[in-house]
Design an enzyme around this catalytic site. Structure first.
Site, short mmCIF file in Angstrom:
data_model
loop_
_atom_site.label_atom_id
_atom_site.label_comp_id
_atom_site.label_asym_id
_atom_site.label_seq_id
_atom_site.Cartn_x
_atom_site.Cartn_y
_atom_site.Cartn_z
N CYS A 113 0.81 -1.22 0.00
CA CYS A 113 0.00 0.00 0.00
C CYS A 113 0.84 1.27 0.00
CB CYS A 113 -0.94 0.02 1.19
SG CYS A 113 -2.00 -1.42 1.23
N HIS A 253 -3.28 6.81 3.15
CA HIS A 253 -3.68 5.54 2.55
C HIS A 253 -5.08 5.18 3.03
CE1 HIS A 253 -3.92 1.62 1.02
NE2 HIS A 253 -3.79 1.01 2.19
N ASN A 283 -9.99 -0.50 -0.07
CA ASN A 283 -8.52 -0.42 -0.07
C ASN A 283 -8.00 -0.97 -1.40
OD1 ASN A 283 -5.79 -0.76 0.33
ND2 ASN A 283 -5.98 -1.78 2.31
N1 ACO Z 1 -18.43 -8.97 8.85
C1 ACO Z 1 -18.89 -9.23 10.08
N2 ACO Z 1 -18.09 -9.54 11.11
C2 ACO Z 1 -16.77 -9.58 10.87
C3 ACO Z 1 -16.22 -9.31 9.60
C4 ACO Z 1 -17.11 -9.00 8.56
N3 ACO Z 1 -16.71 -8.73 7.31
N4 ACO Z 1 -14.88 -9.43 9.67
C5 ACO Z 1 -14.59 -9.75 10.94
N5 ACO Z 1 -15.73 -9.85 11.66
C6 ACO Z 1 -15.88 -10.17 13.08
C7 ACO Z 1 -14.72 -10.97 13.64
O1 ACO Z 1 -14.91 -12.36 13.39
C8 ACO Z 1 -14.80 -10.64 15.10
O2 ACO Z 1 -15.80 -11.40 15.69
P1 ACO Z 1 -15.61 -12.03 17.17
O3 ACO Z 1 -15.46 -10.84 18.08
O4 ACO Z 1 -16.85 -12.80 17.37
O5 ACO Z 1 -14.38 -12.85 17.09
C9 ACO Z 1 -15.26 -9.18 15.10
O6 ACO Z 1 -15.86 -8.96 13.82
C10 ACO Z 1 -14.15 -8.18 15.31
O7 ACO Z 1 -13.08 -8.49 14.43
P2 ACO Z 1 -11.77 -7.63 14.38
O8 ACO Z 1 -10.80 -8.25 13.42
O9 ACO Z 1 -11.29 -7.39 15.80
O10 ACO Z 1 -12.35 -6.27 13.79
P3 ACO Z 1 -11.66 -4.87 13.68
O11 ACO Z 1 -12.48 -3.88 14.35
O12 ACO Z 1 -10.19 -4.92 14.00
O13 ACO Z 1 -11.77 -4.58 12.13
C11 ACO Z 1 -10.35 -4.62 10.16
C12 ACO Z 1 -11.12 -5.45 11.19
C13 ACO Z 1 -11.38 -3.80 9.40
C14 ACO Z 1 -9.64 -5.56 9.22
C15 ACO Z 1 -9.36 -3.68 10.86
O14 ACO Z 1 -8.64 -4.42 11.83
C16 ACO Z 1 -8.38 -3.01 9.91
O15 ACO Z 1 -8.75 -2.18 9.12
N6 ACO Z 1 -7.07 -3.32 10.03
C17 ACO Z 1 -6.00 -2.64 9.29
C18 ACO Z 1 -5.87 -3.15 7.89
C19 ACO Z 1 -4.65 -2.48 7.23
O16 ACO Z 1 -4.27 -1.36 7.56
N7 ACO Z 1 -3.99 -3.18 6.33
C20 ACO Z 1 -2.76 -2.63 5.79
C21 ACO Z 1 -2.92 -2.09 4.46
S1 ACO Z 1 -3.50 -3.25 3.31
C22 ACO Z 1 -2.19 -3.70 2.22
O17 ACO Z 1 -1.04 -3.46 2.44
C23 ACO Z 1 -2.60 -4.52 1.00
#
Ligand code: ACO
Length: 327
Positions: A113, A253, A283
């Site tokens: 990214c 980003h 993204n």
């Molecule tokens: N729909 C419904 N529920 C979901 C989904 C979904 N799509 N995805 C995850 N959940 C659930 C999980 O199973 C979890 O359930 P549980 O509590 O029963 O176990 C709950 O939601 C919370 O999951 P988390 O992973 O803790 O959710 P979070 O609030 O952290 O959001 C996310 C996840 C959106 C991926 C976030 O962590 C994020 O944006 N991270 C950064 C990503 C990033 O910056 N990547 C780098 C750049 S990308 C690149 O380089 C290509």
């Protein structure tokens, strides 16, 4: 004085829109969860079989036209991508052929990214050194080709697209004021496409284990993303003898709206100065910063003499921030 400036921007987004409602029918998710946790409402998906270089070509043609520079005048083409058309040749080589840019050298930049910021910095240095005059920099991705459409934790996040910038020599004023790039290979497992490389060549086993798709530990990445994006922005500003108050437009980003808000809050940058388009595209990895920069300019948000700060983070881990005075 010899430096580089951006003289043309372009973008291409595939016409097919995949909305959160569509994803509700594919995996156990909801529009409400995706919108509140990420800020994403829809994303674009490239037609099957269209490679990264095709999207790059469409964005590049617009950028070249706006720059008033012919493809034949290009000295170098850089394509930032983690979804190259093929393992080799590079997408930059395919793009060189599409554009008939016969005088241009061409290579891909792999920095996830942060790829567009890495590639812009590379182009700037090639121009400032005097080696090249006209350089095309593209961030282009077909992330839909490496997305596991049965994994709700990742498939709701990504989209396809391309953004392009044409850089040329500036002999009057400095436009690129600073760049700060960083990496942390110790955390490479947080975001990875494990299969198909020399460690795990494609095999029945790698296919069975779905190793050709993105694997991400989103939660851990989230915390690191906020910290390193804040730090990279501060370091780039310090190098340019600027403060956050000098920023006119921040192009972060677009991985998660909550990451963007947390970064902006810590840097004390008001919402009105931040360009956010994640709700439409999700993204798009290296294409995110490129498309956001192009749209911010198209929308008239970037004016002459404005200070624009790009700030990106991605798998590697990698990060980068670049301060530009708009000429
Ligand atoms: N729909 C419904 N529920 C979901 C989904 C979904 N799509 N995805 C995850 N959940 C659930 C999980 O199973 C979890 O359930 P549980 O509590 O029963 O176990 C709950 O939601 C919370 O999951 P988390 O992973 O803790 O959710 P979070 O609030 O952290 O959001 C996310 C996840 C959106 C991926 C976030 O962590 C994020 O944006 N991270 C950064 C990503 C990033 O910056 N990547 C780098 C750049 S990308 C690149 O380089 C290509």
């Amino acid at each position: 004085m010899q430096s580089a400036k951006i003289v043309g921007l372009g973008k291409y987004l595939p016409p097919k829109i995949l909305r959160n409602k569509d994803l509700e029918r594919m995996v156990d998710t909801s529009d409400e969860w995706i919108t509140t946790r990420t800020g994403i409402r829809e994303r674009r998906i490239a037609e099957k079989g269209l490679g990264t270089s095709f999207l790059a070509r469409e964005a590049s043609r617009i950028a070249l036209k706006r720059a008033g520079i012919k493809a034949s005048q290009l000295d170098l083409i850089l394509v930032a991508t983690i979804t190259p058309d093929t393992q080799f040749p590079s997408s930059a080589c395919y793009l060189q052929n599409y554009l008939k840019a016969h005088s241009a050298a061409a290579f891909d930049v792999s920095a996830a990214c942060a790829g567009f910021v890495y590639a812009l910095t590379t182009a700037w240095q090639f121009i400032e050194s005097g080696l090249y005059k006209n350089v095309l920099v593209v961030g282009s991705e077909v992330l839909s080709s490496i997305t596991d459409w049965s994994d709700r934790s990742t498939c709701v996040l990504f989209g396809d697209g391309a953004g392009a910038a044409v850089l040329t020599r500036s002999t009057t004023r400095k436009s690129f004021l600073s760049s700060y790039l960083g990496a942390d290979g110790a955390n490479s497992d947080l975001l990875i496409l494990p299969g198909g490389g020399s460690r795990h060549p494609a095999s029945e086993e790698t296919l069975k284990q779905k190793m050709h798709f993105i694997k991400m530990k989103g939660n851990e990445l989230f915390r690191i993303a906020v910290r390193v994006m804040v730090s990279a922005a501060r370091k780039a500003l310090t190098k340019a003898h600027l403060t956050t108050e000098d920023i006119d437009v921040l192009i972060p980003h677009q991985a998660n709206e909550r990451i963007i808000s947390a970064v902006a809050k810590r840097l004390n940058i008001p919402q009105g100065k931040i360009y956010v388009n994640i709700s439409h595209y999700g993204n798009m990895s290296s294409a995110s910063s490129a498309v956001a920069l192009c749209e911010a300019w198209e929308d008239g948000l970037i004016k002459k003499d404005d200070i624009v700060l790009l700030d990106a983070f991605g798998g590697g881990l990698v990060w980068g921030s670049c301060a530009i005075r708009w000429l």
